[in-house]
Write a protein that holds these residues in place. Structure first.
Motif, PDB file in Angstrom:
ATOM      1  N   ARG A  98       0.844  -1.217   0.000  1.00 25.67           N
ATOM      2  CA  ARG A  98       0.000   0.000   0.000  1.00 25.67           C
ATOM      3  C   ARG A  98       0.874   1.261   0.000  1.00 25.67           C
ATOM      4  NH1 ARG A  98      -5.553   0.084  -0.479  1.00 25.67           N
ATOM      5  NH2 ARG A  98      -6.717  -1.335   0.841  1.00 25.67           N
ATOM      6  N   GLN A  99       1.971   1.215   0.761  1.00 28.48           N
ATOM      7  CA  GLN A  99       2.834   2.409   0.836  1.00 28.48           C
ATOM      8  C   GLN A  99       3.558   2.664  -0.482  1.00 28.48           C
ATOM      9  OE1 GLN A  99       5.238   1.374   4.202  1.00 28.48           O
ATOM     10  NE2 GLN A  99       3.682   2.026   5.662  1.00 28.48           N
ATOM     11  N   GLN A 100       3.793   1.603  -1.248  1.00 25.08           N
ATOM     12  CA  GLN A 100       4.572   1.749  -2.488  1.00 25.08           C
ATOM     13  C   GLN A 100       3.780   2.341  -3.656  1.00 25.08           C
ATOM     14  OE1 GLN A 100       5.992  -2.221  -3.090  1.00 25.08           O
ATOM     15  NE2 GLN A 100       7.620  -2.009  -1.583  1.00 25.08           N
ATOM     16  N   TYR A 101       2.453   2.125  -3.662  1.00 28.19           N
ATOM     17  CA  TYR A 101       1.647   2.541  -4.821  1.00 28.19           C
ATOM     18  C   TYR A 101       0.505   3.435  -4.356  1.00 28.19           C
ATOM     19  CZ  TYR A 101       4.040  -1.362  -7.041  1.00 28.19           C
ATOM     20  OH  TYR A 101       4.987  -2.225  -7.510  1.00 28.19           O
ATOM     21  N   GLU A 102       0.465   4.644  -4.870  1.00 27.78           N
ATOM     22  CA  GLU A 102      -0.572   5.579  -4.462  1.00 27.78           C
ATOM     23  C   GLU A 102      -1.970   5.172  -4.911  1.00 27.78           C
ATOM     24  OE1 GLU A 102      -0.211   9.722  -5.500  1.00 27.78           O
ATOM     25  OE2 GLU A 102       1.578   9.839  -4.235  1.00 27.78           O
ATOM     26  N   ASP A 103      -2.030   4.590  -6.110  1.00 24.53           N
ATOM     27  CA  ASP A 103      -3.363   4.290  -6.666  1.00 24.53           C
ATOM     28  C   ASP A 103      -3.779   2.831  -6.423  1.00 24.53           C
ATOM     29  OD1 ASP A 103      -1.688   2.888  -8.436  1.00 24.53           O
ATOM     30  OD2 ASP A 103      -3.205   3.031 -10.017  1.00 24.53           O
ATOM     31  N   ASN A 138      -8.118   1.613 -11.128  1.00 28.64           N
ATOM     32  CA  ASN A 138      -6.707   1.567 -10.700  1.00 28.64           C
ATOM     33  C   ASN A 138      -5.851   0.753 -11.655  1.00 28.64           C
ATOM     34  OD1 ASN A 138      -8.873   1.217  -8.669  1.00 28.64           O
ATOM     35  ND2 ASN A 138      -7.321   1.988  -7.283  1.00 28.64           N
ATOM     36  N   LYS A 139      -4.630   1.218 -11.852  1.00 29.06           N
ATOM     37  CA  LYS A 139      -3.670   0.465 -12.683  1.00 29.06           C
ATOM     38  C   LYS A 139      -2.998  -0.632 -11.839  1.00 29.06           C
ATOM     39  CE  LYS A 139      -0.105   0.101 -15.790  1.00 29.06           C
ATOM     40  NZ  LYS A 139      -0.234  -0.933 -16.762  1.00 29.06           N
TER      41      LYS A 139
END
Ligand code: 13P
Ligand code: SF4
Length: 303
Positions: A98-103, A138-139
């Motif tokens: 979760r911390q690594q990807y904003e979307d 989301n991507k």
């Protein structure tokens, strides 16, 4: 009075309905009012008028039925019938992603506990994972807990970046592609139909990959008369009913889900008589978040 007659009488007396997964024992499927895969049963639970639902399935199924129908009484014939995969998510690993990807969207297979669902954005079943993931804005997707269904979904939705952790169904993960190929060598005309919870080697030899109801409807519509089935062997009952003219072969190491097989007529009678093993969920933030995760799945399918 037979056990079956006793169940019929108790159902009427208690205004109860019996739902059963395809992996339960044949005698359970025989007395069920509705038999289905995880998606069908969770949806069905939301539209039935009965006061009590007896859920012949593993614990995440009863829990999901209760989350979606908080005012109903949901009874589990065997309180210990569980799905090992439903617990296979490490929250700290999830937090790191979760911390690594904003979307990031966390997509959670319905085979998971309410707590795991509460960490997720939307739930899916094997019958709708591909279409739900494809339609997410989301991507980046983290798909939990089933790495095999995650990999299969990723192959079918190549426009998304799908990450996964180390969860799996022991029954489908341990199925051997060699055993399937051995069956194919013995029955060259047979079509190979497998569940996406199977490991990659098994998926690779399949003619068709789909949820339990997908496998059934493939066999039902097919003009073939022999099938090699790569999923839990309880589905044999529904397959034989749908296609009495066809032959179904299962791997030599029979895929059997211990949790599903724990449910017996005697414990269906017992819970109907006593109200034992009721699913009780507190109205707290975890369960409310888990409910939203499930509701988003139903909304996404209805769109
Ligand atoms: P489906 O019911 O979605 O086919 O999933 C199989 C399963 O393992 C249920 O626990
Ligand atoms: Fe869980 Fe596998 Fe059993 Fe399904 S078959 S309930 S995924 S252990």
């Amino acid at each position: 009075m037979t056990k079956q007659e006793e169940i019929q009488n108790l159902k009427q007396e208690k205004n109860a309905v019996i739902l059963a997964h395809y992996y339960t024992r044949p005698e359970i499927q025989e007395i069920a009012d509705y038999i289905g895969d995880s998606y069908f049963l969770s949806k069905k639970a939301t539209i039935l008028p009965h006061r009590t639902i007896v859920f012949c399935g593993v614990s995440f199924m009863g829990e999901s039925a209760k989350l979606l129908n908080p005012s109903k009484i949901v009874l589990m014939p065997d309180a210990e019938a569980d799905c090992p995969m439903a617990h296979m998510v490490d929250q700290s690993a999830l937090k790191k992603v979760r911390q690594q990807y904003e979307d990031l969207a966390v997509v959670c297979y319905i085979n998971s506990t309410a707590e795991i669902k509460s960490w997720s954005d939307i739930s899916v079943t094997s019958a709708n994972a591909i279409s739900i993931v494809r339609n997410l804005p989301n991507k980046n997707i983290l798909f939990i807990p089933d790495k095999n269904l995650a990999r299969y979904t990723a192959e079918n939705v190549p426009e998304k970046s799908i990450l996964f952790l180390e969860g799996f169904c022991p029954i489908h993960e341990n199925m051997r592609a060699e055993e399937i190929q051995k069956l194919r060598a013995q029955h060259p005309a047979a079509k190979i139909l497998v569940h996406p919870e199977c490991n990659y080697a098994v998926l690779n030899v399949a003619d068709y990959i789909g949820s339990t109801s997908g496998i059934l409807s493939y066999a039902e519509k097919s003009s073939d008369i022999e099938f090699i089935i790569g999923t839990e062997s309880g589905v044999r009952y529904a397959l034989q009913q749908a296609r009495p003219d066809a032959t179904f072969y299962f791997p030599e190491t029979e895929p059997v889900c211990a949790g599903m097989k724990q449910i017996a007529l005697d414990n269906v009678i017992e819970v109907l008589k006593t109200g034992k093993n009721e699913v009780l969920l507190e109205d707290n933030s975890i369960n409310r978040a888990a409910r939203r995760t499930l509701e988003r799945m139903l909304e996404a399918v209805e769109k």
